[in-house]
Design a protein around this motif. Structure first.
Motif, mmCIF file in Angstrom:
data_model
loop_
_atom_site.group_PDB
_atom_site.id
_atom_site.type_symbol
_atom_site.label_atom_id
_atom_site.label_comp_id
_atom_site.label_asym_id
_atom_site.label_seq_id
_atom_site.Cartn_x
_atom_site.Cartn_y
_atom_site.Cartn_z
ATOM 1 N N LEU A 1 0.850 -1.270 0.073
ATOM 2 C CA LEU A 1 -0.041 -0.079 0.008
ATOM 3 C C LEU A 1 0.797 1.138 -0.109
ATOM 4 N N ARG A 2 0.425 2.359 -0.700
ATOM 5 C CA ARG A 2 1.344 3.216 -0.909
ATOM 6 C C ARG A 2 0.221 4.684 -1.243
ATOM 7 N N VAL A 3 0.940 5.782 -0.645
ATOM 8 C CA VAL A 3 -0.063 6.979 -0.570
ATOM 9 C C VAL A 3 0.525 7.968 -1.653
ATOM 10 N N PHE A 4 -0.115 8.445 -2.652
ATOM 11 C CA PHE A 4 0.255 9.475 -3.447
ATOM 12 C C PHE A 4 -0.232 10.720 -3.726
ATOM 13 N N ARG A 5 0.553 11.864 -3.472
ATOM 14 C CA ARG A 5 -0.013 13.062 -3.519
ATOM 15 C C ARG A 5 -0.585 13.538 -4.873
ATOM 16 N N THR A 6 -1.905 13.672 -5.264
ATOM 17 C CA THR A 6 -2.492 13.689 -6.518
ATOM 18 C C THR A 6 -1.771 15.155 -7.167
ATOM 19 N N ASP A 7 -1.380 16.027 -6.619
ATOM 20 C CA ASP A 7 -0.497 16.974 -7.441
ATOM 21 C C ASP A 7 0.685 16.445 -7.963
ATOM 22 N N ARG A 8 1.273 15.490 -7.430
ATOM 23 C CA ARG A 8 2.606 15.108 -8.178
ATOM 24 C C ARG A 8 2.266 13.721 -8.943
ATOM 25 N N ILE A 9 0.974 13.536 -9.273
ATOM 26 C CA ILE A 9 0.906 12.601 -10.363
ATOM 27 C C ILE A 9 0.758 13.238 -11.859
ATOM 28 N N THR A 10 1.688 13.005 -12.619
ATOM 29 C CA THR A 10 2.010 14.082 -13.804
ATOM 30 C C THR A 10 0.972 13.556 -14.713
ATOM 31 N N SER A 11 0.832 12.263 -14.730
ATOM 32 C CA SER A 11 -0.252 11.658 -15.977
ATOM 33 C C SER A 11 -0.852 10.508 -15.518
ATOM 34 N N ALA A 12 -2.077 10.183 -16.038
ATOM 35 C CA ALA A 12 -2.788 8.877 -15.341
ATOM 36 C C ALA A 12 -3.436 8.151 -16.650
ATOM 37 N N PHE A 13 -3.425 7.017 -16.604
ATOM 38 C CA PHE A 13 -4.312 6.311 -17.702
ATOM 39 C C PHE A 13 -5.111 5.117 -17.215
#
Length: 233
Positions: free
Chosen positions: A192-204
């Protein structure tokens, strides 16, 4: 505007000015159709049971009985949860009680199946304060992750600036101090990991829908603040 949308808008126009009448000519100009088309539309609404009647005379027209109609609530579960997040921001204002009342009315007016889906979706969002908002740059696939349940392929920039590509299984969100975090099972780390959404540069969003992985209280054992779920009433 197609006919279905025009009929809906026509009812809303008459409801907004009720009990004052609107003439067929005025309505025809408003919706950019002929008077004859407008009269056919009104006839169709009357036949379907909408309480519209004609007021005779020079200043007459068509009226709608406001007391006998309710505006339709056709929100999707995602839209209802978006409304809940927005109304949650009112909790630190004098409008706290009215915001809660508005949310209860919204959910009560939804179709039962949609309301239940909205409650499940709301359960995946956890708020740590009352001022959080989704960053404008958050990819749409990330914003919809909990609702769709699909595996995401993301590019993520960590705190040190390193970029990685990962496949993650969305599990929910945590919100704190205006920042949104995607909680997900990371297949790269097999954890399990937590990702800050403003650091997700692209998502598919892929077509894969994995078996759900529910968040436990241990998963949300954050050492600061009190985690609580978003409540739809």
């Amino acid at each position: 505007m197609n006919r279905t949308d025009r009929l809906y808008a026509l009812v809303e126009e008459l409801r907004a000015v009720s009990p004052r009448p609107r003439s067929a000519r005025w309505l025809a100009e408003r919706f950019e159709v002929s008077t004859r088309t407008m009269e056919r539309d009104i006839g169709a609404l009357q036949q379907s049971g909408v309480p519209i009647w004609a007021e005779p005379g020079r200043t007459g027209g068509y009226c709608l009985d406001k007391a006998r109609t309710l505006p339709p609530v056709n929100l999707t579960p995602g839209e209802a949860v978006a409304m809940a997040v927005a109304l949650h921001r009112m909790k630190a204002t004098p409008f706290r009680s009215t915001a809660s009342s508005a949310l209860r009315k919204l959910v009560a007016a939804m179709q039962p199946g949609d309301a239940e889906t909205a409650r499940r979706l709301a359960g995946s969002i956890h708020l740590l304060d009352s001022s959080a908002t989704v960053p404008a740059g958050t990819p749409r696939a990330v914003a919809d992750a909990a609702a769709t349940g699909r595996v995401l392929r993301i590019n993520y920039t960590d705190r040190g600036g390193s970029v990685s590509e990962r496949e993650v299984e969305p599990m929910g969100y945590v919100v704190k101090d205006g920042d949104w975090y995607l909680v997900a099972w990371c297949r790269l780390r097999n954890a399990l990991r937590v990702f800050r959404t403003d650091r997700i540069t692209s998502a598919f969003a892929t077509n894969e829908v994995p078996e759900p992985r529910p968040l436990t209280s241990e998963d949300l054992a954050i050492p600061y603040g009190t985690v609580r779920p978003l409540d739809l009433g």
